[in-house]
Write a protein that holds these residues in place. Structure first.
Motif, short mmCIF file in Angstrom:
data_model
loop_
_atom_site.label_atom_id
_atom_site.label_comp_id
_atom_site.label_asym_id
_atom_site.label_seq_id
_atom_site.Cartn_x
_atom_site.Cartn_y
_atom_site.Cartn_z
N GLY A 113 0.84 -1.19 0.00
CA GLY A 113 0.00 0.00 0.00
C GLY A 113 0.87 1.23 0.00
N GLY A 114 0.37 2.31 0.55
CA GLY A 114 1.15 3.53 0.63
C GLY A 114 1.00 4.43 -0.56
N GLY A 115 -0.13 4.38 -1.22
CA GLY A 115 -0.36 5.19 -2.42
C GLY A 115 -0.31 4.32 -3.66
N GLU A 116 -0.80 4.87 -4.75
CA GLU A 116 -0.95 4.09 -5.98
C GLU A 116 0.38 3.54 -6.50
OE1 GLU A 116 -2.75 4.38 -10.48
OE2 GLU A 116 -3.03 6.07 -9.13
N ALA A 117 1.38 4.38 -6.65
CA ALA A 117 2.67 3.93 -7.20
C ALA A 117 3.32 2.90 -6.29
CB ALA A 117 3.60 5.11 -7.43
N ALA A 118 3.27 3.12 -4.99
CA ALA A 118 3.87 2.18 -4.04
C ALA A 118 3.14 0.84 -4.09
CB ALA A 118 3.84 2.75 -2.63
N ALA A 119 1.82 0.87 -4.14
CA ALA A 119 1.05 -0.37 -4.19
C ALA A 119 1.36 -1.13 -5.48
CB ALA A 119 -0.45 -0.07 -4.08
N ARG A 120 1.45 -0.43 -6.58
CA ARG A 120 1.81 -1.08 -7.85
C ARG A 120 3.22 -1.68 -7.76
NH1 ARG A 120 -0.43 2.57 -12.87
NH2 ARG A 120 -2.58 2.77 -12.13
N CYS A 121 4.11 -0.99 -7.08
CA CYS A 121 5.47 -1.49 -6.92
C CYS A 121 5.48 -2.77 -6.09
CB CYS A 121 6.34 -0.40 -6.29
SG CYS A 121 8.10 -0.62 -6.58
N HIS A 122 4.63 -2.83 -5.08
CA HIS A 122 4.51 -4.06 -4.28
C HIS A 122 3.99 -5.22 -5.14
CE1 HIS A 122 5.66 -2.99 -0.22
NE2 HIS A 122 4.95 -1.86 -0.30
N VAL A 123 3.04 -4.94 -6.03
CA VAL A 123 2.56 -5.98 -6.94
C VAL A 123 3.70 -6.45 -7.82
CG1 VAL A 123 1.01 -6.50 -8.86
CG2 VAL A 123 0.14 -5.26 -6.87
N ALA A 124 4.46 -5.51 -8.38
CA ALA A 124 5.60 -5.88 -9.22
C ALA A 124 6.60 -6.73 -8.44
CB ALA A 124 6.28 -4.62 -9.77
N ARG A 125 6.83 -6.36 -7.18
CA ARG A 125 7.76 -7.13 -6.34
C ARG A 125 7.29 -8.57 -6.19
NH1 ARG A 125 6.93 -8.61 -1.33
NH2 ARG A 125 5.26 -7.12 -0.99
N THR A 126 6.00 -8.78 -5.95
CA THR A 126 5.51 -10.14 -5.74
C THR A 126 5.54 -10.94 -7.04
OG1 THR A 126 3.18 -9.51 -5.98
CG2 THR A 126 4.10 -9.48 -3.75
N VAL A 127 5.32 -10.28 -8.16
CA VAL A 127 5.41 -10.99 -9.45
C VAL A 127 6.86 -11.38 -9.72
CG1 VAL A 127 5.02 -10.84 -11.94
CG2 VAL A 127 3.33 -9.89 -10.36
N VAL A 128 7.79 -10.50 -9.39
CA VAL A 128 9.22 -10.83 -9.56
C VAL A 128 9.59 -12.01 -8.66
CG1 VAL A 128 11.59 -10.00 -9.19
CG2 VAL A 128 9.93 -8.57 -10.39
N ARG A 164 8.84 1.48 -0.65
CA ARG A 164 8.97 2.32 0.55
C ARG A 164 9.23 3.77 0.15
NH1 ARG A 164 12.91 0.70 4.98
NH2 ARG A 164 11.48 2.05 6.14
N VAL A 165 10.12 3.97 -0.80
CA VAL A 165 10.44 5.32 -1.27
C VAL A 165 9.19 5.97 -1.86
CG1 VAL A 165 11.72 6.59 -3.06
CG2 VAL A 165 12.90 4.88 -1.65
N LEU A 166 8.46 5.24 -2.69
CA LEU A 166 7.28 5.80 -3.34
C LEU A 166 6.17 6.10 -2.34
CD1 LEU A 166 7.27 3.55 -6.53
CD2 LEU A 166 7.86 5.99 -6.40
N ALA A 167 6.02 5.27 -1.31
CA ALA A 167 5.02 5.53 -0.28
C ALA A 167 5.32 6.83 0.43
CB ALA A 167 4.97 4.36 0.71
N ARG A 168 6.57 7.07 0.72
CA ARG A 168 6.95 8.31 1.41
C ARG A 168 6.84 9.50 0.46
NH1 ARG A 168 9.60 7.99 5.99
NH2 ARG A 168 9.62 5.97 6.99
N ASP A 169 7.24 9.30 -0.79
CA ASP A 169 7.20 10.38 -1.78
C ASP A 169 5.76 10.84 -2.04
OD1 ASP A 169 8.68 11.94 -3.96
OD2 ASP A 169 7.14 10.89 -5.12
N SER A 170 4.82 9.92 -1.98
CA SER A 170 3.42 10.25 -2.28
C SER A 170 2.74 10.99 -1.14
CB SER A 170 2.63 8.97 -2.56
OG SER A 170 2.44 8.23 -1.36
N GLY A 171 3.34 10.95 0.04
CA GLY A 171 2.72 11.56 1.20
C GLY A 171 1.81 10.61 1.96
N HIS A 172 1.56 9.43 1.41
CA HIS A 172 0.72 8.44 2.09
C HIS A 172 1.46 7.78 3.24
CE1 HIS A 172 -1.60 8.72 -1.67
NE2 HIS A 172 -2.62 8.40 -0.91
N GLY A 173 2.73 7.60 3.07
CA GLY A 173 3.53 6.89 4.07
C GLY A 173 3.35 5.39 3.96
#
Length: 184
Positions: A113-128, A164-173
């Protein structure tokens, strides 16, 4: 440039087989096709990350990773082919260390989670991670260069840090796992 696709369908796969890069035909559900197919899926998941607003340095890095994943898919599609090398893994490690340097130490598990980009990144991580498991499964049946598996392992680590970086960058944390919730 190599072969140009002027016709997308060939009908050669209608029997449940597909052609490898060396010309051999194999079942579409073979371990090799599962491995390079999941690498392709991981590449698409990274494309979804890039479809969201992300900082320029993340965009440049992930675009380079997409090219390397395409190379890795080729390596897995052509038995005996080498496309990923130690230097590629070392570059991932260097960028991982750079992005991780400014993050606070982890004290708890992070939920996707942590915003749209962070959540998408987590999905990419699990697919990898799944691509890594598929490559390992293939390596039990046929030769797979260890660099391919190591690259996927390191890439999933990088994607975790980037999430983690994207969650912080988005302001969602970051979304921290609340392990105390059942005690209340």
């Amino acid at each position: 440039m190599g072969n140009r696709l002027s016709k997308i369908y060939t009908r050669t796969g209608d029997d449940g087989t597909t052609g490898l890069g060396d010309g051999r035909r194999v079942d579409k559900d073979s371990a090799r096709v599962e491995a390079y197919g999941t690498v392709d899926e991981a590449n698409s998941a990274i494309g979804l990350v890039l479809a969201a607003p992300v900082p320029d340095d993340v965009r440049v890095l992930l675009t380079a990773v997409q090219h390397q994943l395409f190379d890795l898919g080729g390596e897995l599609c052509i038995p005996g082919h080498a496309a990923i090398f130690d230097a590629d893994i070392e570059r991932l490690e260097q960028r991982l260390d750079e992005f991780n340097a400014d993050l606070p130490a982890l004290k708890d598990f992070i939920l996707p989670g942590g915003g749209e980009a962070a959540a998408r990144c987590h999905v990419a991580r699990t697919v990898v991670r799944r691509a890594e498991r598929e490559a390992v499964a293939l390596s039990r049946l046929e030769a797979v260069r260890p660099e391919a598996v190591r690259y996927l392992n390191r890439l999933s680590d990088l994607l975790f840090v980037l999430a983690r970086v994207l969650a912080r960058d988005s302001g969602h944390g970051e979304v921290v796992w609340n392990h105390e919730r059942r005690r209340a």
